[in-house]
Design a protein around this motif. Structure first.
Motif, PDB file in Angstrom:
ATOM      1  N   THR A  66       0.855  -1.189   0.000  1.00 53.69           N
ATOM      2  CA  THR A  66       0.000   0.000   0.000  1.00 53.69           C
ATOM      3  C   THR A  66       0.886   1.233   0.000  1.00 53.69           C
ATOM      4  O   THR A  66       1.575   1.511   0.986  1.00 53.69           O
ATOM      5  N   PHE A  67       0.843   1.987  -1.114  1.00 51.88           N
ATOM      6  CA  PHE A  67       1.723   3.149  -1.273  1.00 51.88           C
ATOM      7  C   PHE A  67       0.951   4.458  -1.343  1.00 51.88           C
ATOM      8  O   PHE A  67       1.513   5.485  -1.703  1.00 51.88           O
ATOM      9  N   SER A  68      -0.345   4.444  -1.001  1.00 51.65           N
ATOM     10  CA  SER A  68      -1.172   5.629  -1.200  1.00 51.65           C
ATOM     11  C   SER A  68      -0.996   6.664  -0.105  1.00 51.65           C
ATOM     12  O   SER A  68      -1.216   7.853  -0.331  1.00 51.65           O
ATOM     13  N   ARG A  69      -0.625   6.263   1.094  1.00 51.95           N
ATOM     14  CA  ARG A  69      -0.528   7.198   2.218  1.00 51.95           C
ATOM     15  C   ARG A  69       0.914   7.645   2.405  1.00 51.95           C
ATOM     16  O   ARG A  69       1.820   6.823   2.523  1.00 51.95           O
ATOM     17  N   SER A  70       1.106   8.972   2.445  1.00 52.26           N
ATOM     18  CA  SER A  70       2.453   9.501   2.635  1.00 52.26           C
ATOM     19  C   SER A  70       2.935   9.213   4.054  1.00 52.26           C
ATOM     20  O   SER A  70       2.142   9.092   4.988  1.00 52.26           O
TER      21      SER A  70
END
Length: 488
Positions: free
Chosen positions: A219-223
């Protein structure tokens, strides 16, 4: 005035150690000083008591010796007895002087002064008074009075020792109280230091742990943002760089898949078209062996085309999984749209739907939530036997949305459960089921659920077939109305 924030983890640890060890060190040093003072006072008191007792005994012994010598001199009239008297008198004067150094309290000093005055008067009278005169008898009486003064001095000395002992006990009690208060103050200081370290280090560590878990799940969507000591902020920045790098790699992979799929579709379409022409006899009739080879070529072309379509679909879903388009929407109309899209499949499979959906308002990515429900429902319908029941329930549980999708099929074998969420894994089809899945539906569901910060699990025991349960923290507003089960 704002205090400067420590910039490193080591500095924060040193500060915590100083907050704990500093007061403890002060308490230990003070306790050591007090104990040393008590030990010294105790030693001096013991030595003073022993010396006072010995001098008092010598005082009584010298007085008795004087009395005995004077009485013998009165009877025997020997000059040698006067010499003995003078020696004893000198010892008594020395003993009296040593007691005057030890016993400095006012009542005792007065008794010693009276003792010294009477002692000097007796010494003068012994040498100047004839032994048989009445004045000499008066000397014996005054020696008895000297003995009474010695008793008074001994009693005063005992009282002085007792007073010093009471003072030492009071000092000991005061030291014990000081040590107790040091300990009482040290405990909350230690708790405050531990709490400060926990808040200062625990939060960034939890943020780092969450970030690593999300990266591990893909999951790479949240900084990734880490606030805290400089060391942990630097680690957070490195994790953010890693997230962006992995995101770029994922996008590059998807672009490669799309490009290669499109590049393969054109020659593959030509191969399939040529195989169909051969099967139709466009270049002449085919014998049985030739028709069998052409059939194999056509079937494998169809299979390859299906795989390419799966790659394109997976690439498209992977692209959608990057980031969330958050909005508020009602769950019930969304479920209704999914049911309408699956209506033909439901009728062809002749399955019954049991739908229980609370009228909830969500704040989430509407498209991804729809794909989650659509994929799970499609799988449940596909793997349910004719006339079976498919269950779709959605309700509020605490502060989360819980979605249950289950079927009446044979379920998922235990040895395949660890891999059902892997991309392109299809497993063994259940008995009686002819349709084989693409193997990307559940992997997409997992990615979309993780993107919302939720979880998905396989549950046993509640329904006869496969049962998937999703929990996501996406609730916005809860309405009490609820739909009931219905059949399709």
């Amino acid at each position: 005035m704002r205090l400067p924030r420590l910039k490193s983890l080591s500095g924060l640890m040193l500060l915590g150690l100083a907050l704990i060890a500093g007061p403890l060190l002060v308490a230990v040093i003070d306790a050591a000083i007090q104990l040393r003072s008590l030990a010294k006072s105790s030693q001096e008191l013991v030595m003073e008591g022993v010396r006072t007792a010995r001098l008092t005994q010598s005082l009584f012994a010298d007085i008795n010796s004087l009395d005995r010598t004077v009485r013998l001199y009165q009877v025997l009239l020997r000059p040698q007895l006067l010499v003995t008297y003078r020696n004893t008198d000198q010892r008594l004067a020395t003993t009296r002087a040593e007691l005057a150094e030890l016993l400095t309290e006012e009542p005792t000093r007065q008794s010693l002064e009276d003792f010294a005055r009477m002692h000097n008067e007796i010494a003068t009278a012994v040498g100047a008074t004839p032994p048989g005169s009445p004045e000499f008898a008066n000397i014996l009486a005054r020696i008895d009075q000297l003995n009474d003064l010695a008793n008074s001095i001994a009693a005063s000395g005992n009282r002085q020792i007792d007073a010093r002992l009471d003072e030492l006990q009071h000092q000991t009690s005061s030291t014990q109280k000081r040590v107790f208060w040091y300990s009482a103050l040290l405990a909350p200081l230690t708790l405050i230091a531990i709490l400060a370290l926990t808040l200062s280090i625990g939060r960034p560590l939890r943020a780092i742990d969450r970030a690593i878990s999300e990266l591990g799940r893909g999951t790479f969507s949240r900084s990734i943002e880490v606030a805290g000591p400089r060391d942990l902020e630097r680690l957070g920045a490195q994790l953010e760089w890693l997230r962006l790098r992995l995101l770029d790699l994922a996008q590059e992979r998807n672009r490669f898949l799309r490009h290669m799929s499109h590049e393969l579709k054109t020659p593959l379409a030509n191969i399939r078209e040529g195989a169909e022409l051969l099967m139709d006899g466009a270049v002449g009739p085919l014998d049985n062996s030739q028709r069998e080879v052409v059939a194999i070529l056509r079937d494998n072309g169809i299979k390859l085309h299906r795989l390419i379509e799966n790659l394109l679909s997976f690439s498209a879903w992977q692209k959608e999984s990057v980031g969330l388009d958050l909005s508020e929407f009602r769950l019930r109309p969304l479920v209704k749209q999914v049911l309408e899209s699956q209506q033909l499949t439901v009728v062809s499979q002749r399955v019954r739907l049991e739908v229980k959906v609370d009228d909830l308002t969500l704040r989430a990515d509407r498209g991804k939530v729809r794909l989650i429900i659509e994929n799970l429902l499609s799988n449940a319908i596909k793997y349910s036997p004719k006339g079976g029941t498919v269950y779709l329930h959605a309700a509020k549980q605490d502060t989360q949305l819980m979605i249950d999708v289950a079927d009446a099929g044979s379920g998922i074998p235990p040895d395949e459960r660890a891999r059902v969420f892997e991309a392109f894994y299809t497993g063994r089809p259940p008995a009686g089921v002819q349709v084989k899945g693409t193997g990307i539906g559940l992997s997409v569901v997992l990615e979309f659920v993780n993107a919302h910060g939720g979880t998905i699990e396989i549950v046993d025991g509640e329904y006869p077939g496969a049962h998937f349960r999703i929990r996501m923290p996406v609730l916005s507003v809860t309405n009490p109305a609820r739909t009931q089960a219905h059949a399709a």
